[in-house]
Design a protein around this motif. Structure first.
Motif, PDB file in Angstrom:
ATOM      1  N   ARG A  56       0.844  -1.197   0.000  1.00  0.00           N
ATOM      2  CA  ARG A  56       0.000   0.000   0.000  1.00  0.00           C
ATOM      3  C   ARG A  56       0.878   1.245   0.000  1.00  0.00           C
ATOM      4  O   ARG A  56       1.912   1.289   0.674  1.00  0.00           O
ATOM      5  N   ASP A  91       0.754   6.244  -4.876  1.00  0.00           N
ATOM      6  CA  ASP A  91       0.339   5.448  -6.032  1.00  0.00           C
ATOM      7  C   ASP A  91      -0.726   4.414  -5.729  1.00  0.00           C
ATOM      8  O   ASP A  91      -1.123   3.671  -6.630  1.00  0.00           O
ATOM      9  N   GLY A  92      -1.187   4.356  -4.511  1.00  0.00           N
ATOM     10  CA  GLY A  92      -2.228   3.391  -4.159  1.00  0.00           C
ATOM     11  C   GLY A  92      -1.652   2.048  -3.771  1.00  0.00           C
ATOM     12  O   GLY A  92      -1.545   1.718  -2.593  1.00  0.00           O
ATOM     13  N   TYR A  93      -1.257   1.268  -4.765  1.00  0.00           N
ATOM     14  CA  TYR A  93      -0.633  -0.032  -4.529  1.00  0.00           C
ATOM     15  C   TYR A  93       0.460  -0.239  -5.567  1.00  0.00           C
ATOM     16  O   TYR A  93       0.354   0.218  -6.709  1.00  0.00           O
ATOM     17  N   TYR A  94       1.520  -0.952  -5.176  1.00  0.00           N
ATOM     18  CA  TYR A  94       2.535  -1.326  -6.144  1.00  0.00           C
ATOM     19  C   TYR A  94       3.147  -2.662  -5.764  1.00  0.00           C
ATOM     20  O   TYR A  94       3.026  -3.124  -4.622  1.00  0.00           O
ATOM     21  N   ARG A 133      -3.542  -2.128  -9.455  1.00  0.00           N
ATOM     22  CA  ARG A 133      -4.931  -1.844  -9.104  1.00  0.00           C
ATOM     23  C   ARG A 133      -5.678  -3.163  -8.965  1.00  0.00           C
ATOM     24  O   ARG A 133      -5.326  -4.154  -9.591  1.00  0.00           O
ATOM     25  N   TRP A 134      -6.733  -3.146  -8.158  1.00  0.00           N
ATOM     26  CA  TRP A 134      -7.586  -4.324  -8.053  1.00  0.00           C
ATOM     27  C   TRP A 134      -8.492  -4.357  -9.278  1.00  0.00           C
ATOM     28  O   TRP A 134      -9.303  -3.464  -9.475  1.00  0.00           O
ATOM     29  N   GLN A 135      -8.336  -5.365 -10.110  1.00  0.00           N
ATOM     30  CA  GLN A 135      -9.114  -5.462 -11.337  1.00  0.00           C
ATOM     31  C   GLN A 135      -9.279  -6.921 -11.729  1.00  0.00           C
ATOM     32  O   GLN A 135      -8.348  -7.723 -11.636  1.00  0.00           O
ATOM     33  N   PHE A 145      -5.026  -8.195  -7.885  1.00  0.00           N
ATOM     34  CA  PHE A 145      -4.165  -7.041  -8.104  1.00  0.00           C
ATOM     35  C   PHE A 145      -3.351  -7.288  -9.370  1.00  0.00           C
ATOM     36  O   PHE A 145      -2.677  -8.318  -9.494  1.00  0.00           O
ATOM     37  N   VAL A 205      -1.121  -1.631 -13.638  1.00  0.00           N
ATOM     38  CA  VAL A 205      -1.808  -0.584 -14.379  1.00  0.00           C
ATOM     39  C   VAL A 205      -1.051  -0.343 -15.675  1.00  0.00           C
ATOM     40  O   VAL A 205       0.187  -0.352 -15.698  1.00  0.00           O
ATOM     41  N   THR A 247       3.716   0.092 -18.025  1.00  0.00           N
ATOM     42  CA  THR A 247       3.328   0.041 -16.618  1.00  0.00           C
ATOM     43  C   THR A 247       4.186   1.022 -15.836  1.00  0.00           C
ATOM     44  O   THR A 247       5.415   0.880 -15.816  1.00  0.00           O
TER      45      THR A 247
END
Length: 479
Positions: free
Chosen positions: A206, A210-213, A222-224, A228, A231, A243
């Motif tokens: 976290r 950048d949110g998450y890496y 990103r959660w998608q 995870f 991006v 990326t």
């Protein structure tokens, strides 16, 4: 987030002590067991787990509490008891902390982390909500999808605990990836890093910016689609998708610390006289002057070093593979993972080993040829690769860039040299000829490589060597 708490005690928590700790939640909580009794769970009146407690582990190896928890343990030997609060349950973290605090008080010890285990009071948990059934079925898993199992941990060092090891096995058996989510500042044990190599398994960090890496590659995540994943964004100059790399991952400071990393394989005849671990001990002694300190099937490594006991356990589990972790004394950080498997060729040991050195310490590079000769002449070495890298002395893996290792040497075992056609192993495109190890009539070969941590060209030489040995001028390489 799931919270782990650990009690380190001088005395083994007996059943009454465990029960007293488990009933910290009040008389409305019920005790259940799982994992053939190895895990005790504190449940609500509907049987849903609130806190899961691993069986106490007797630790007889110095330095493990300091390495994995940053905690000062009781004198050796001591008991290590872990409790894990279930995600999504109100007050579960406080309940786990109270359990650990009571256990420490009753069995003469301390609890970690201190801030999570301060109160001995009963925790009121009326009207609790619990995680979904699929997640709670496996104590270490917090989120389960059709692609990955997600483990959310908040520990100083993410270690290959019995829980996490079981989560890896369960995910692999279900053909799922395992993704570990941590806050910034957390590090991984090398044993965990080495188990995250298969996609879509990854370390998710976290980050405020950048949110998450990905903690091992820096890729922004990103959660998608149920996991995870990186991006992608168009490159400003080519419009091709790329990326982005998290800014936090790019913070690198060269402290002068280094690691000597060695991977090797041995193949033994499958007979009752076989004793495993001898190759690792020989290498360890040659490079440090002493034997490993301890071993285990999870972290913390809890048993004093014993090749015979390792062999007995692997024999009991055969033909299934067995995984071990091996550690050294705290004054010379060293950690190895050993995978023992039964194949058509015999019993194979695949070892990944690293030693850490400070800025004022010199790795024993001059001992590598002697160590390789020991493995080749006494322990049926198949192949070995030695690397030097700029990385932390304590071997912990941080969520930021560390330079890649550079190859110091590659070793080909005597049998592999003998089977290679046209004397190919002796005559290579490298500027330096290989050094023969062992008997002249049937030697192993030691291929020295540049080994300069500031120069990655050594990998080009290694690639040329691998292609030559395989007789493939265009194929990819691996070791």
């Amino acid at each position: 987030m799931t919270k782990d708490v650990v009690a380190l005690t001088q005395r083994m928590p007996d059943p009454w002590t465990m029960l007293a700790g488990l009933l910290s939640g009040g008389p409305d909580k019920l005790v259940d067991t799982a994992g053939e009794g190895a895990v005790v769970r504190l449940c609500d009146d509907e049987g849903r787990p609130l806190v899961s407690v691993e069986a106490p582990l007797l630790v007889q190896v110095p330095g493990e509490a300091e390495r994995l928890l940053g905690a000062t343990p009781p004198p050796l030997p001591y008991w290590w008891t872990e409790a894990r609060a279930t995600t999504g349950v109100e007050h579960a973290e406080q309940l786990a902390g109270t359990f650990a605090a009571r256990l420490a008080a009753l069995a003469d010890g301390t609890a970690w982390p201190p801030e999570a285990a301060q109160s001995l009071a009963v925790v009121k948990t009326d009207g609790v909500s619990v995680a979904s059934t699929p997640a709670t079925a496996q104590p270490a898993v917090d989120v389960l999808t059709d692609k990955v199992a997600v483990v959310i941990q908040d520990r100083q060092v993410i270690a290959m605990t019995a829980w996490l090891s079981d989560a890896f096995r369960t995910a692999a058996g279900a053909e799922l990836g395992l993704q570990i989510v941590t806050p910034p500042g957390t590090t991984l044990s090398p044993a965990v890093r080495d188990s995250l190599s298969n996609w879509p398994s990854r370390w998710v960090v976290r980050d405020e910016q950048d949110g998450y890496y990905d903690g091992l590659t820096g890729a922004v995540l990103r959660w998608q689609d149920g996991m995870f994943a990186p991006v992608t964004a168009p490159d400003a100059t080519t419009d091709d998708p790329r990326t982005p790399v998290a800014a936090a991952y790019q913070h690198f400071a060269d402290t002068g610390e280094r690691q000597l990393a060695i991977t090797f394989r041995t193949v033994h005849p499958a007979d009752e006289r076989l004793v495993l671990g001898g190759a690792l001990e020989s290498l360890w002694r040659e490079l440090t002057g002493e034997a490993p300190a301890g071993w285990g099937t999870a972290e913390p490594a809890n048993l004093p070093w014993s090749p015979r006991q390792m062999t007995d356990l692997a024999y009991e589990r055969a033909p299934e593979p067995t995984w071990f972790v091996v550690v050294g004394n705290p004054d010379r950080p060293g950690l190895a993972t050993v995978r023992v498997s039964r194949t058509k060729a015999g019993v194979e040991e695949h070892v990944t080993l690293a030693f850490g050195y400070g800025a004022d310490e010199e790795p024993p590079l001059e001992a590598l040829p002697r160590a390789a000769e020991l493995l080749a002449t006494r322990h049926r070495l198949q192949s070995m690769l030695a690397q030097l890298r700029k990385a932390r002395r304590d071997l912990a893996v941080p969520p930021c860039f560390e330079g890649p290792g550079v190859p110091l040497a590659f070793v080909l075992g005597a049998e592999e040299v003998h089977q290679m056609p046209d004397d190919r192993a002796r005559h290579t495109p490298l500027p330096q000829p290989p050094v023969p190890l062992g008997p002249k009539s049937r030697p192993a070969l030691y291929y020295p490589l540049p080994g300069d941590p500031s120069d990655l060209s050594g990998w080009q030489d290694f690639e040329v060597l691998m292609r030559h040995l395989k007789g493939d001028r265009t194929g990819s390489t691996s070791c």
